[in-house]
Design an enzyme around this catalytic site. Sequence first.
Site, mmCIF file in Angstrom:
data_model
loop_
_atom_site.group_PDB
_atom_site.id
_atom_site.type_symbol
_atom_site.label_atom_id
_atom_site.label_comp_id
_atom_site.label_asym_id
_atom_site.label_seq_id
_atom_site.Cartn_x
_atom_site.Cartn_y
_atom_site.Cartn_z
ATOM 1 N N CYS A 54 -1.933 39.446 23.610
ATOM 2 C CA CYS A 54 -2.244 40.699 24.302
ATOM 3 C C CYS A 54 -3.581 41.272 23.817
ATOM 4 O O CYS A 54 -3.857 41.285 22.621
ATOM 5 C CB CYS A 54 -1.121 41.714 24.079
ATOM 6 S SG CYS A 54 -1.432 43.265 24.947
ATOM 7 N N CYS A 58 -2.276 47.889 19.714
ATOM 8 C CA CYS A 58 -1.149 48.683 19.215
ATOM 9 C C CYS A 58 -0.854 48.287 17.756
ATOM 10 O O CYS A 58 -0.574 47.108 17.488
ATOM 11 C CB CYS A 58 0.079 48.478 20.090
ATOM 12 S SG CYS A 58 -0.274 48.746 21.840
ATOM 13 N N CYS A 61 2.227 46.099 16.687
ATOM 14 C CA CYS A 61 2.674 44.979 17.531
ATOM 15 C C CYS A 61 2.162 43.602 17.090
ATOM 16 O O CYS A 61 0.951 43.362 17.067
ATOM 17 C CB CYS A 61 2.257 45.249 18.967
ATOM 18 S SG CYS A 61 2.851 43.939 20.062
ATOM 19 N N CYS A 98 16.190 42.828 30.493
ATOM 20 C CA CYS A 98 14.881 43.466 30.458
ATOM 21 C C CYS A 98 13.843 42.383 30.169
ATOM 22 O O CYS A 98 13.916 41.716 29.135
ATOM 23 C CB CYS A 98 14.863 44.542 29.375
ATOM 24 S SG CYS A 98 13.297 45.404 29.305
ATOM 25 N N CYS A 130 15.334 45.088 34.462
ATOM 26 C CA CYS A 130 14.299 45.991 33.963
ATOM 27 C C CYS A 130 13.080 45.138 33.634
ATOM 28 O O CYS A 130 13.213 43.976 33.269
ATOM 29 C CB CYS A 130 14.831 46.694 32.706
ATOM 30 S SG CYS A 130 13.594 47.700 31.858
ATOM 31 N N CYS A 190 12.531 54.008 31.980
ATOM 32 C CA CYS A 190 12.982 53.828 30.594
ATOM 33 C C CYS A 190 11.774 54.111 29.718
ATOM 34 O O CYS A 190 10.749 53.439 29.851
ATOM 35 C CB CYS A 190 13.471 52.383 30.422
ATOM 36 S SG CYS A 190 13.835 51.969 28.704
ATOM 37 N N ARG A 262 19.021 54.416 23.603
ATOM 38 C CA ARG A 262 19.192 53.005 23.230
ATOM 39 C C ARG A 262 18.756 52.722 21.809
ATOM 40 O O ARG A 262 17.619 53.026 21.427
ATOM 41 C CB ARG A 262 18.396 52.127 24.210
ATOM 42 C CG ARG A 262 18.427 50.648 23.875
ATOM 43 C CD ARG A 262 17.931 49.791 25.024
ATOM 44 N NE ARG A 262 18.716 50.061 26.208
ATOM 45 C CZ ARG A 262 18.228 50.447 27.371
ATOM 46 N NH1 ARG A 262 16.946 50.589 27.526
ATOM 47 N NH2 ARG A 262 19.027 50.698 28.383
HETATM 48 S S1 SF4 Z 1 2.829 46.758 22.461
HETATM 49 FE FE1 SF4 Z 1 1.949 44.710 22.022
HETATM 50 S S2 SF4 Z 1 2.220 43.599 23.933
HETATM 51 FE FE2 SF4 Z 1 2.461 45.774 24.443
HETATM 52 S S3 SF4 Z 1 0.411 46.503 25.006
HETATM 53 FE FE3 SF4 Z 1 0.595 46.879 22.810
HETATM 54 S S4 SF4 Z 1 -0.278 45.034 21.815
HETATM 55 FE FE4 SF4 Z 1 0.166 44.512 23.967
#
Ligand code: SF4
Length: 362
Positions: A54, A58, A61, A98, A130, A190, A262
């Site tokens: 990705c 974040c 993540c 999901c 989902c 959600c 949840r």
């Molecule tokens: S949470 Fe992870 S997968 Fe989702 S947008 Fe952020 S970096 Fe990308």
Amino acid sequence: MTETRHNWTKEEVMEVYNTPLMELLYQAATVHRENHNPNQVQVSTLLSIKTGGCPEDCGYCPQAARYHTDIEGNDLMSVQQVKAQALRAKSSGSSRVCMGAAWRNVKDGPEFDNVLEMVRTINKLDMEVCCTLGMITENQAQRLAEAGLYAYNHNLDTSEDYYKDVISTRAFQDRLDTIDNVRKTNVTVCSGGIIGMGEQLEDRAGMLVALASLSPQPESTPINALVPVEGTPMEEFEKVSIWEMVRMVATTRIILPNTQVRLSAGRTDMSREGQAMCFFAGANSIFAGDKLLTTPNPDVNEDMKMFKLLGLQPMKPFAKKAQPESVEAQYSKFKEQGEKPKWSRPGHKIERNEEAKAKAKL
Ligand code: SF4
């Protein structure tokens, strides 16, 4: 039914969170009983249909390409693979699947067409479907709805203030815009967040205020505890205690009386007693399966043993809202528009994200 309030203030929410525990549990359990069957828990299975790579940053993540983690990435799963997994989930008591893809946003084209086919396939198995695919446009939300999507997940993650310390590649408002696009369809929303990312109590309250102010409020709200993963900017963060989790669940139940609360990431670190306290405090949904996208999760058999012990029953699908119809691709009213969701790029620097990125390059 408890009256839904959209005008909670941060101070009021913090006061609820800090109520002496026995009183807080009693209040939350009372709201829970007024609005839900306290012996039913909805079971969802989370499938990572496209893992890793990705472009976002974040801080929590392991799927962000810029950090070096041990996650094995994979291309988009096939419709057949997804169907096989959904059938397995159904036979072990899940009412919802999901599907998560590590995308910044949905792009029109063959991959999205495949996701739409996955939605149709699972809906035809009489399970709630989902998706969590990142940012989407109104047209993409309409196409998902038409395929038979039941819910779309897009978390706020944390408060608007603290969000700037977690993510720099898109803004809090972009998240609200995606939720808004979903709300223009009949797909349920959600949205929840993560605790244990270094935020203050004020931020936990701020996130709940933001969720409460949505009208209607989200139909489901995941409360995650950060699972610190090596290589991510938050790898050394301390895990949250069960007491924080119980307080957060109870507060969420009181602020969002009708939502399904949840228990999500971080459940492997919770004892059965801890989870029982969360169910008492108003949690009425869990994720099943041994993995939550990329982080560990309790074994489904263990969950079913816990349900038996506590006298809980898995909720039937479509208990809250009728099953949507799936329109086949050739009869779709909506054409792909080839547009991307508009998003802002705040572009500020988050020191710990920069450090983790630099370390990954070494
Ligand atoms: S949470 Fe992870 S997968 Fe989702 S947008 Fe952020 S970096 Fe990308």
